[in-house]
Write a protein that holds these residues in place. Structure first.
Motif, mmCIF file in Angstrom:
data_model
loop_
_atom_site.group_PDB
_atom_site.id
_atom_site.type_symbol
_atom_site.label_atom_id
_atom_site.label_comp_id
_atom_site.label_asym_id
_atom_site.label_seq_id
_atom_site.Cartn_x
_atom_site.Cartn_y
_atom_site.Cartn_z
ATOM 1 N N UNK A 132 0.799 -1.224 0.000
ATOM 2 C CA UNK A 132 0.000 0.000 0.000
ATOM 3 C C UNK A 132 0.834 1.278 0.000
ATOM 4 N N UNK A 133 2.098 1.195 0.428
ATOM 5 C CA UNK A 133 2.946 2.379 0.396
ATOM 6 C C UNK A 133 3.312 2.743 -1.048
ATOM 7 N N UNK A 134 3.562 1.740 -1.858
ATOM 8 C CA UNK A 134 3.803 1.994 -3.287
ATOM 9 C C UNK A 134 2.553 2.575 -3.943
ATOM 10 N N UNK A 135 1.386 2.054 -3.580
ATOM 11 C CA UNK A 135 0.144 2.572 -4.145
ATOM 12 C C UNK A 135 -0.052 4.045 -3.779
ATOM 13 N N UNK A 136 0.255 4.392 -2.534
ATOM 14 C CA UNK A 136 0.170 5.785 -2.111
ATOM 15 C C UNK A 136 1.138 6.650 -2.908
ATOM 16 N N UNK A 137 2.367 6.190 -3.056
ATOM 17 C CA UNK A 137 3.367 6.947 -3.816
ATOM 18 C C UNK A 137 2.927 7.148 -5.258
ATOM 19 N N UNK A 138 2.393 6.094 -5.859
ATOM 20 C CA UNK A 138 1.947 6.191 -7.241
ATOM 21 C C UNK A 138 0.835 7.200 -7.432
ATOM 22 N N UNK A 139 -0.139 7.168 -6.535
ATOM 23 C CA UNK A 139 -1.256 8.104 -6.634
ATOM 24 C C UNK A 139 -0.803 9.542 -6.375
ATOM 25 N N UNK A 140 -0.002 9.735 -5.329
ATOM 26 C CA UNK A 140 0.391 11.087 -4.946
ATOM 27 C C UNK A 140 1.318 11.745 -5.964
ATOM 28 N N UNK A 141 2.199 10.960 -6.567
ATOM 29 C CA UNK A 141 3.216 11.536 -7.450
ATOM 30 C C UNK A 141 2.853 11.477 -8.927
ATOM 31 N N UNK A 175 12.077 -9.754 -11.739
ATOM 32 C CA UNK A 175 11.299 -9.294 -12.905
ATOM 33 C C UNK A 175 9.815 -9.145 -12.556
ATOM 34 N N UNK A 176 9.298 -10.103 -11.813
ATOM 35 C CA UNK A 176 7.890 -10.050 -11.410
ATOM 36 C C UNK A 176 7.631 -8.831 -10.540
ATOM 37 N N UNK A 177 8.481 -8.623 -9.548
ATOM 38 C CA UNK A 177 8.311 -7.475 -8.652
ATOM 39 C C UNK A 177 8.474 -6.160 -9.399
ATOM 40 N N UNK A 182 6.007 -1.192 -11.188
ATOM 41 C CA UNK A 182 5.713 -0.231 -12.253
ATOM 42 C C UNK A 182 4.228 0.106 -12.281
ATOM 43 N N UNK A 183 3.392 -0.908 -12.103
ATOM 44 C CA UNK A 183 1.943 -0.671 -12.126
ATOM 45 C C UNK A 183 1.497 0.120 -10.894
ATOM 46 N N UNK A 184 1.977 -0.275 -9.722
ATOM 47 C CA UNK A 184 1.551 0.424 -8.501
ATOM 48 C C UNK A 184 2.044 1.869 -8.467
ATOM 49 N N UNK A 185 3.259 2.093 -8.952
ATOM 50 C CA UNK A 185 3.825 3.443 -8.949
ATOM 51 C C UNK A 185 3.341 4.288 -10.127
ATOM 52 N N UNK A 186 2.678 3.649 -11.080
ATOM 53 C CA UNK A 186 2.126 4.339 -12.248
ATOM 54 C C UNK A 186 3.217 5.068 -13.036
ATOM 55 N N UNK A 187 4.340 4.369 -13.236
ATOM 56 C CA UNK A 187 5.450 4.930 -14.004
ATOM 57 C C UNK A 187 5.842 3.938 -15.096
ATOM 58 N N UNK A 188 6.592 4.435 -16.072
ATOM 59 C CA UNK A 188 7.074 3.587 -17.154
ATOM 60 C C UNK A 188 8.441 3.000 -16.844
#
Length: 402
Positions: A132-141, A175-177, A182-188
């Protein structure tokens, strides 16, 4: 308005003695309505001109009412070089291991405030939460994509959203992680991908080789390792150049000065990112023997250094920092962070907080001028006080130092 900043560049020699070298002070002159310039001497080539609020403030949608406080530093060298704000923001405590925390809306706003003030380095990890911390980072940034950098970490095994306590850095798992982060952080592309803890069942060369492939594929930009030995750093760097090493480092835990880690970083041109630069909040002076930690969400209750007896004894160290800061207008947190920033121009601490007042307090550390002699005296005074309690319990200690 003038903001004065110090960064006294000095190195420790292999025998631990202080080698006095560069001592350059820059002055940041900024104004809300007019741009300005930070003049940096040739010896300060690792410090990059600070952006001003008037000319380069990120449009966060919350107003441009604050000056941008964070200077920039360089982690790594050559193709591994990575320019970031001089002080980053650790996000872990917004969801994980730091007792009660504000709701997501407040945390998102705080992250936006950090961007507003010039922070470009945000640190998270898969195991924080977990997930959930990655999800927060992805949404906020997400609104600042391409303008700030979020770093994350792999290595701790996560199954069905829960940490198992085991390590898994097999190439397929990395590779899996990576794909999931990438998906949780919403970055390429992940700006900096750390191995969170060494996996004794996978060679460091295989880990480095996997990261090298991910870099070639454009999924990772830089990589680093956490809590590893100097020999492990050498082996990994020989396969794929490292940008940063992340380990605990502060006035109460200076092991990296003596075990060769800082020396090898200096030799190989690798940056260093101290985590818990305030010793999990303790050096800020807000924790005492009566502090209660959430039994469901705070690992400090499991650490020998945070027993009532240890806190009571170690408060003497906080008192030294507070005394040092009184005549300089600094808080104990600013003293602790300033000491780290003075150590090397390639050190970038990542204090965490859920409070706007503490965020600004931490970032304003760069405004103070303290010379080497004063820092050396502080070190000597603190070193005279024995630290009570180990930093980790036996199980966690087994995961560090490879």
């Amino acid at each position: 308005m003038k903001n004065r900043t110090y960064i006294n560049n000095s190195s420790d020699t292999a025998n631990g003695d202080k080698k006095h070298g560069m001592d350059r002070r820059g002055f940041i002159k900024t104004a809300i309505t007019a741009g300005a310039v930070l003049t940096v001497g040739p010896a300060m080539n690792n410090m990059i001109a600070a952006e001003t609020a008037a000319s380069n403030t990120v449009n966060s949608g919350i107003g441009n009412k604050y000056e941008r406080l964070a200077l920039k530093r360089r982690l790594g060298s050559g193709m591994a070089a990575f320019d970031v704000s001089a002080i980053g923001l650790g996000l872990m405590g917004m969801t994980y291991n730091r007792s009660e925390h504000p709701d997501k809306k407040h945390c998102v706003r705080l992250i936006h405030e950090a961007v507003e003030r010039g922070v470009t380095l945000f640190d998270t990890a898969i195991v924080y939460g977990p997930l959930n911390n990655e999800l927060l980072a992805g949404e906020a940034l997400k609104p600042f994509k391409g303008k700030v950098n979020v770093t994350t970490k792999f290595g701790h095994e996560i199954i069905n959203g829960k940490a198992t306590g085991r390590q898994d850095s097999r190439p397929a798992t990395i590779r899996k992680y990576c794909e999931e982060s990438l998906r949780r952080l919403q970055v390429d592309c992940i700006s900096l991908f750390y191995q969170h803890r060494f996996d004794p069942n996978v060679s460091v060369e295989d880990v480095a080789g996997t990261i090298q492939d991910l870099i070639k594929e454009g999924k990772v930009l830089h990589w680093g390792m956490c809590e590893v030995s100097a020999d492990t750093i050498r082996k990994a760097n020989a396969v794929c150049p490292l940008t940063a090493i992340q380990s605990e480092y502060h006035l109460m835990h200076r092991l990296v000065e003596y075990n060769g880690v800082l020396n090898v970083c200096r030799e190989l041109g690798i940056g260093f990112v101290p985590y818990s630069p305030l010793n999990r909040g303790f050096l800020g002076g807000c924790i005492n023997e009566y502090t209660q930690f959430d039994i469901n969400n705070d690992n400090r209750q499991t650490l020998p250094r945070f027993t009532h007896e240890a806190i009571r004894a170690n408060t003497r160290i906080v008192n030294v920092l507070q005394h040092f800061g009184r005549t300089r207008g600094m808080t104990s947190s600013q003293v602790a962070l300033g000491w780290l920033l003075n150590k090397e121009p390639w050190i970038v601490p990542i204090p965490g907080t859920t409070k706007l007042s503490h965020l600004e307090e931490n970032l304003r550390t760069i405004e103070f001028e303290v010379n080497d002699a004063e820092w050396n005296k502080l070190e000597e005074t603190v070193a005279e006080i024995p630290v009570t309690g180990e930093r980790y319990n036996a199980e966690q200690q087994r995961q560090v130092g490879f």
